[in-house]
Write an enzyme that holds these catalytic residues in place. Structure first.
Site, mmCIF file in Angstrom:
data_model
loop_
_atom_site.group_PDB
_atom_site.id
_atom_site.type_symbol
_atom_site.label_atom_id
_atom_site.label_comp_id
_atom_site.label_asym_id
_atom_site.label_seq_id
_atom_site.Cartn_x
_atom_site.Cartn_y
_atom_site.Cartn_z
ATOM 1 N N VAL A 61 70.609 42.620 4.706
ATOM 2 C CA VAL A 61 70.518 44.021 4.280
ATOM 3 C C VAL A 61 70.078 44.048 2.825
ATOM 4 O O VAL A 61 70.829 43.661 1.926
ATOM 5 C CB VAL A 61 71.878 44.746 4.444
ATOM 6 C CG1 VAL A 61 71.754 46.197 3.975
ATOM 7 C CG2 VAL A 61 72.340 44.697 5.898
ATOM 8 N N LYS A 62 68.848 44.483 2.612
ATOM 9 C CA LYS A 62 68.289 44.570 1.251
ATOM 10 C C LYS A 62 67.662 45.944 0.992
ATOM 11 O O LYS A 62 67.904 46.566 -0.031
ATOM 12 C CB LYS A 62 67.226 43.468 1.049
ATOM 13 C CG LYS A 62 67.777 42.065 1.027
ATOM 14 C CD LYS A 62 66.707 41.015 0.842
ATOM 15 C CE LYS A 62 65.952 40.764 2.134
ATOM 16 N NZ LYS A 62 65.149 39.519 2.108
ATOM 17 N N LYS A 133 54.838 57.073 8.959
ATOM 18 C CA LYS A 133 55.176 58.440 9.367
ATOM 19 C C LYS A 133 54.866 59.427 8.248
ATOM 20 O O LYS A 133 54.369 60.543 8.498
ATOM 21 C CB LYS A 133 56.653 58.518 9.749
ATOM 22 C CG LYS A 133 57.104 59.928 10.136
ATOM 23 C CD LYS A 133 58.555 59.945 10.609
ATOM 24 C CE LYS A 133 58.964 61.363 10.986
ATOM 25 N NZ LYS A 133 60.332 61.412 11.551
ATOM 26 N N HIS A 273 26.712 34.433 37.083
ATOM 27 C CA HIS A 273 27.362 35.628 37.612
ATOM 28 C C HIS A 273 28.751 35.309 38.195
ATOM 29 O O HIS A 273 29.087 35.703 39.301
ATOM 30 C CB HIS A 273 26.485 36.310 38.647
ATOM 31 C CG HIS A 273 25.232 36.887 38.080
ATOM 32 N ND1 HIS A 273 25.234 37.794 37.045
ATOM 33 C CD2 HIS A 273 23.922 36.661 38.382
ATOM 34 C CE1 HIS A 273 23.986 38.122 36.740
ATOM 35 N NE2 HIS A 273 23.165 37.443 37.526
ATOM 36 N N ARG A 438 33.543 35.268 57.109
ATOM 37 C CA ARG A 438 33.551 33.853 56.746
ATOM 38 C C ARG A 438 32.342 33.115 57.308
ATOM 39 O O ARG A 438 31.773 32.245 56.648
ATOM 40 C CB ARG A 438 34.863 33.209 57.210
ATOM 41 C CG ARG A 438 35.092 31.810 56.653
ATOM 42 C CD ARG A 438 36.555 31.423 56.725
ATOM 43 N NE ARG A 438 37.368 32.324 55.915
ATOM 44 C CZ ARG A 438 37.552 32.199 54.601
ATOM 45 N NH1 ARG A 438 36.984 31.204 53.942
ATOM 46 N NH2 ARG A 438 38.301 33.063 53.939
ATOM 47 N N PHE A 463 41.984 30.377 56.175
ATOM 48 C CA PHE A 463 41.775 29.840 57.526
ATOM 49 C C PHE A 463 40.520 30.405 58.182
ATOM 50 O O PHE A 463 40.011 31.464 57.804
ATOM 51 C CB PHE A 463 43.002 30.084 58.411
ATOM 52 C CG PHE A 463 43.359 31.535 58.653
ATOM 53 C CD1 PHE A 463 42.532 32.380 59.397
ATOM 54 C CD2 PHE A 463 44.552 32.057 58.172
ATOM 55 C CE1 PHE A 463 42.872 33.702 59.642
ATOM 56 C CE2 PHE A 463 44.902 33.384 58.406
ATOM 57 C CZ PHE A 463 44.056 34.203 59.149
ATOM 58 N N ARG A 510 46.568 28.707 50.375
ATOM 59 C CA ARG A 510 45.373 29.538 50.400
ATOM 60 C C ARG A 510 44.867 29.776 48.985
ATOM 61 O O ARG A 510 45.656 29.844 48.046
ATOM 62 C CB ARG A 510 45.695 30.884 51.066
ATOM 63 C CG ARG A 510 44.485 31.752 51.360
ATOM 64 C CD ARG A 510 44.913 33.077 51.964
ATOM 65 N NE ARG A 510 45.528 33.957 50.963
ATOM 66 C CZ ARG A 510 46.094 35.130 51.249
ATOM 67 N NH1 ARG A 510 46.148 35.559 52.499
ATOM 68 N NH2 ARG A 510 46.616 35.872 50.293
#
Length: 514
Positions: A61-62, A133, A273, A438, A463, A510
């Site tokens: 605390v300062k 602020k 890409h 696929r 798969f 997977r």
């Protein structure tokens, strides 16, 4: 006029303070900042003398005192505030230079929990937020790079402009927000909580981009506050070339991610890409690069290259033979840099020695993608440890076929789903990806690879839902296949492999990539 200075980053502190004194400011300070100013002969008053309250709790605390925060928050255009300040002996503080305890650096040093917690600043953020602020009456500076401009405005007009004070206010709140995000992230990591209920992210701007993915889109590049242990694009050093573009950055990241799959020997990756068009291994880096380029020389033109060993003169000469957008490597020899300096627009990135390490890399980082109104987070699809794959065909793969399957499998996870990769034990032969079917991915890869696919291994990121994809792979020349398995038609797919005399292994893992 009062100015309060309390900084952990002491770059430019003394000249800034000397400039403030010349302009008539009385300086307040504490701790290491006070000591640095006094050592430099800059007249400075201790905060505890100003508040007439001692520092307590070992310095915790300062500055948490009405004479500090009243001086920062007082609205000098309100008579009631001025009267209250005068009644309580509170003088206005019109300039604050504060940056916060080095929390991130302490974490990075491997310090104990107790030491890290002591570096959670309390008074600093309170002063920064109070000053920000009350920006109409207080100038708050959290970045030493702003000292010169602030002094210049003070010398010119005795006070920074409202535009400057608003800019510094924004910077101050961003500074404390990023600081709190670092603390929150550290606490979550220590608790083993990768996905906390409230997620706060903090990144630093690396550069503005000329545009985003297309010229009509705006763009910018940000990075984490602290460099991770593994090589990254964001923390690589740009040695030469045109400014990195949005698409360059994405492709460099894709190239780096793939080359990191092969720490065990020299590897060259070419990306176009966001898709691999060349991947090869060899005891010689230049041979690996030439082999990778030869896989699809048309696509390699204008590509992005990643290499995992230092670029020497021979490799640099090979790189210079083709128009490339960018190269990322651990380092470049002086001779290599001289050769490549002739390619003024070629972007060269130096990722550091960790990219050349042959040690296995734990890569348990998280990755995020934006969606409308939010983010989705997940673990990175990290390098797998060596796995005992399950042979489900009548014929087991030969040692040569197994090497090819493991190479193809590591490349396959970097191709867009549905992903199909044909390879031998040291290079990509052809890839097909980004298709809704696929079997179409297989046909695209087969058309690209042609006769080179005879005797190849084929990898599928998920798969085979039907045997048609496998039939096409066999027709293209593949003799073995690796795939996760898990289809209701697995038995039908295995039967098809046996009919073609193919060895088939299942990984149980997977690698979708969207």
């Amino acid at each position: 006029m009062l100015a309060l200075l309390s900084v952990s980053d002491k770059r430019g502190l003394v000249p800034f303070a000397q400039g403030l004194v010349r302009l008539g400011f009385e300086l307040l300070s504490t701790g290491g900042t006070l000591a640095a100013l006094q050592e430099a002969g800059v007249p400075t008053k201790k905060v505890s003398e100003h508040t007439q309250s001692p520092e307590i709790l070992g310095g915790r605390v300062k500055t948490l005192h009405p004479r500090i925060h009243g001086g920062l928050l007082g609205r000098l255009d309100l008579e009631s505030d001025r009267a209250e300040m005068a009644a309580n002996g509170i003088a206005p503080i019109t300039l604050v230079a504060v940056n916060l305890y080095p929390f991130r650096q302490t974490v990075a040093s491997g310090a104990s929990e107790a030491d890290v917690i002591e570096q959670i600043d309390i008074g600093g953020p309170a002063m920064v937020r109070a000053s920000a602020k009350n920006f109409r009456h207080v100038t708050v500076v959290v970045d030493p790079d702003d000292y010169e401009a602030v002094l210049a405005e003070l010398e010119k007009s005795r006070a920074p402009s409202e535009e400057t004070r608003r800019r510094l206010m924004r910077k101050a709140f961003a500074h404390t927000a990023a600081y709190d995000a670092s603390i929150s992230g550290w606490l979550s990591a220590r608790a083993g909580e990768p996905f906390p209920h409230e997620l706060t992210l903090a990144y630093q701007k690396v550069q503005g981009l000329r545009y985003g993915e297309n010229p009509h889109q705006r763009g910018a590049f940000y990075r984490e506050h602290a460099a991770p242990a593994e090589p990254t694009v964001a923390f690589s050093r740009v040695l030469q070339g045109k400014e990195l573009s949005y698409n360059n950055i994405l492709d460099l990241d894709a190239a780096l991610g793939l080359v990191l799959e092969f720490p065990e020997q020299p590897c060259a990756v070419i990306i176009k890409h966001n898709t691999p068009c060349g991947v090869a291994l060899d005891a010689s880096l230049v041979t690996a690069y030439r082999t990778a380029r030869a896989i699809d020389e048309v696509s390699a033109f204008g590509g992005i290259v990643a290499l995992n060993r230092e670029v020497d003169r021979a490799c640099a000469e090979a790189l210079a033979e083709t128009f490339l957008e960018a190269v990322i490597a651990p380092s470049y020899s002086d001779e290599a840099l001289r050769v490549l300096s002739a390619k003024k627009n070629l972007r060269l990135l130096e990722a550091g020695s960790a990219l050349a390490s042959t040690a296995a890399r734990p890569r348990a980082q998280l990755e995020a993608r934006s969606v409308s109104g939010g983010l989705v987070f997940q673990d990175k699809d990290a390098v797998e440890p060596p796995l005992e794959w399950k042979v489900v065909s009548k014929r087991a793969p030969s040692p040569e076929e197994e090497r090819a399957l493991r190479f193809a499998w590591r490349v396959c996870k970097h191709v867009k789903s549905n992903a199909i990769v044909f390879a031998n034990g040291s290079r990509l032969l052809a890839a097909g990806g980004g298709q809704t079917s696929r079997v179409d991915s297989v046909k695209i890869a087969a058309a690209r690879g042609g006769k080179a696919l005879e005797g190849s291994a084929v990898a599928s990121d998920a798969f085979f839902p039907f045997r048609d994809g496998l039939d096409e792979a066999a027709r293209a020349g593949a003799t073995c296949v690796v795939q996760p398995g898990g289809s209701v038609r697995d038995s039908e797919i295995v039967t098809a492999a046996d009919e073609h005399g193919m060895a088939m292994v299942l990984t149980g893992v997977r690698h979708f990539r969207h």
